[in-house]
Design an enzyme around this catalytic site. Structure first.
Site, PDB file in Angstrom:
ATOM      1  N   LYS A 126       0.861  -1.185   0.000  1.00 39.15           N
ATOM      2  CA  LYS A 126       0.000   0.000   0.000  1.00 39.15           C
ATOM      3  C   LYS A 126       0.889   1.224   0.000  1.00 39.15           C
ATOM      4  O   LYS A 126       2.037   1.158   0.418  1.00 39.15           O
ATOM      5  CB  LYS A 126      -0.875   0.020   1.255  1.00 39.15           C
ATOM      6  N   GLY A 165      -4.958   2.558  -7.729  1.00 35.99           N
ATOM      7  CA  GLY A 165      -5.642   3.637  -7.021  1.00 35.99           C
ATOM      8  C   GLY A 165      -6.234   3.178  -5.704  1.00 35.99           C
ATOM      9  O   GLY A 165      -6.306   1.992  -5.395  1.00 35.99           O
ATOM     10  N   ASP A 166      -6.628   4.139  -4.916  1.00 36.09           N
ATOM     11  CA  ASP A 166      -7.399   3.918  -3.685  1.00 36.09           C
ATOM     12  C   ASP A 166      -8.106   5.256  -3.425  1.00 36.09           C
ATOM     13  O   ASP A 166      -8.298   6.027  -4.376  1.00 36.09           O
ATOM     14  CB  ASP A 166      -6.454   3.510  -2.539  1.00 36.09           C
ATOM     15  N   THR A 210     -14.463  -3.308  -8.149  1.00 40.03           N
ATOM     16  CA  THR A 210     -14.608  -3.465  -6.691  1.00 40.03           C
ATOM     17  C   THR A 210     -16.089  -3.512  -6.314  1.00 40.03           C
ATOM     18  O   THR A 210     -16.524  -4.389  -5.563  1.00 40.03           O
ATOM     19  CB  THR A 210     -13.877  -2.332  -5.942  1.00 40.03           C
ATOM     20  N   ASN A 241     -15.745   5.798  -6.280  1.00 41.83           N
ATOM     21  CA  ASN A 241     -15.698   4.805  -7.343  1.00 41.83           C
ATOM     22  C   ASN A 241     -16.307   3.453  -6.921  1.00 41.83           C
ATOM     23  O   ASN A 241     -17.042   2.818  -7.681  1.00 41.83           O
ATOM     24  CB  ASN A 241     -14.221   4.646  -7.735  1.00 41.83           C
TER      25      ASN A 241
END
Ligand code: 2IT
Length: 449
Positions: A126, A165-166, A210, A241
């Site tokens: 991460k 991404g996050d 996701t 998202n």
């Protein structure tokens, strides 16, 4: 509790007292591992658990960028390469002002087990920065991403570490990050970042993955309880998202998401975020950089509750999809009192440990853990890497079909593993044990280091 497990846990508690989220996730995972550790006394001699809670590598770097007025700003960048036993490090980048080492570690630890559950060859990592994207212009975002990648590029690569991404990092940021990587290295390196735009190597369905994966997992849960998703109401938090993907898939399957939330409060839409226009408006809200959910209420004339969380609303299913520790004890009690029966975690560690324990104790109440439920995102990232290395493109149907298969398989692993250890229907323990077993086996096989 197993003495070795307890010793490592106490070590983590003492060492990371200033990083409570990391302690929280280790406590949550270790709680499920008692029987496995009992069954493998060889783990203690190899200090498997002590190694498992120590990131393989973690670094910080300075990120300097200039705003539109020409004034320079300095932020901290991070990358935590937590565990590479089963594949190249893989995990998202989070840009949020509250980012600090404990957040990177908790996310990297979670990611390690999540990635193992996908069955694909990806290790856990991460990264991110304490940069606040709220209210920044497009040019400021670009300069920040370029500066961030100028430091990070030497530590990543398709066989080393593959970011994505996050929170705060979407398609636009990934584009700028990838562009800077290409510019610095002078190569078009396949699969070095995932979540890329379709025009330059991204996978179809990755933006939706996701949220879609979470709904596929939910479908599995409902099916096992003799229920259908058709007609169900879902209370969700977040509006990014992931939430967008949930709304879109729920709409396709005849269910409706009735709440969304942001840092400013929550909105209640009794008709559901269930038209094409409403679902697509979520993307507009995100792209505006305002980080406000009230805009939805203003646009569609529904109620907005400033400063509140959506967990007091009547719904069949709750899907926290915002951030960590979004659901604390008071919210958990409200959820149960309001007749929610299915609690499907989506964001990484959205529930405090006391609230999670309380929910898991409720009779006839189902808790599904985020590291299984949200694994569809990173799974499709791995599919993006596959397509990149094969230099081909799969159709949306192909990717979606594979995603559904992966989510069905993750669900089955959770159910079967818990049953195997005599724990009954316990998706939380099933996920922790199944993820742990794969990583543990790979670490033991590779010798002590
Ligand atoms: O939490 C996650 O799994 C992500 N942010 C996505 C990671 C990825 O590599 O796609």
């Amino acid at each position: 509790m197993n003495a070795y497990l307890e010793r490592v846990l106490n070590h983590v508690r003492a060492k990371y007292a200033a990083e409570p989220e990391f302690v929280q996730t280790v406590e949550e995972v270790f709680e499920s591992l008692e029987f496995v550790i009992d069954a493998h006394p060889e783990y203690e001699k190899a200090d498997l658990l002590g190694r498992l809670v120590e990131p393989e590598r973690m670094f910080t770097f300075r990120v300097v960028w200039t705003d539109d007025q020409g004034i320079a700003h300095t932020n901290t960048g991070y990358r935590c390469q937590f565990n590479g036993a089963i594949g190249p490090y893989k995990g998202g980048l989070r840009f949020r002002p509250t980012v600090y080492p404990g957040e990177m570690k908790f996310l990297g630890f979670e990611q390690t087990f999540k990635n193992a559950l996908t069955g694909l060859p990806i290790g856990g990592a991460k990264g991110g920065s304490d940069f606040d994207p709220t209210g920044k212009s497009d040019a400021e975002i670009m300069r920040f991403c370029q500066s961030f990648m100028s430091a990070l590029y030497r530590y990543i690569g398709p066989d080393i570490d593959v970011p994505a991404g996050d929170i705060g990092v979407g398609g636009r940021e990934i584009g700028y990050l990838f562009g800077q990587y290409r510019r610095l290295k002078g190569v078009w390196e396949n699969g070095v970042i995932t979540g890329k735009g379709f025009s330059y190597g991204g996978s179809l369905i990755r933006p939706e993955a996701t949220g879609y994966g979470a709904v596929y997992y939910l479908e599995n849960v409902l099916k096992d309880h003799g229920e259908s998703i058709q007609g169900k109401t879902i209370a969700a938090s977040g509006f990014g998202n992931v939430c967008w993907g949930i709304c879109k898939k729920a709409m396709q399957l005849g269910a409706k998401v009735v709440t969304l939330s942001g840092p400013d409060g929550y909105i209640y839409d009794p008709d559901g975020v269930a038209t094409e226009e409403k679902v697509e408006y979520l993307l507009e809200m995100r792209a505006s950089g305002r980080n406000r959910v009230q805009d939805y209420a203003d646009k569609f004339g529904v109620q907005f509750f400033p400063g509140e969380k959506p967990w007091g609303v009547k719904a069949d299913i709750a899907m926290p999809a915002a951030m960590q520790n979004d659901v604390k004890m008071d919210s958990a009690e409200k959820l149960v009192a309001n007749g929610v029966k299915y609690y499907i975690e989506v964001a990484n560690m959205p529930t405090t440990n006391d609230a999670l324990a309380y929910l898991r104790k409720q009779e006839g109440f189902v808790v599904a853990p985020s590291k299984a439920v949200n694994a569809g995102g990173v799974a499709v990232s791995a599919l993006e890497m596959s397509q990149n290395s094969e230099r081909l493109v799969w159709s949306a149907e192909e990717v979606d079909e594979k995603l559904r298969g992966i989510m069905n398989n993750i669900y089955r692993q959770c159910v079967d593993t818990a049953a195997e250890y005599g724990l009954g229907y316990d998706l939380v323990s099933g996920a922790n044990i199944a993820g742990f077993k794969r990583v543990a086996e790979a670490m033991m096989a590779q010798g002590i280091f």
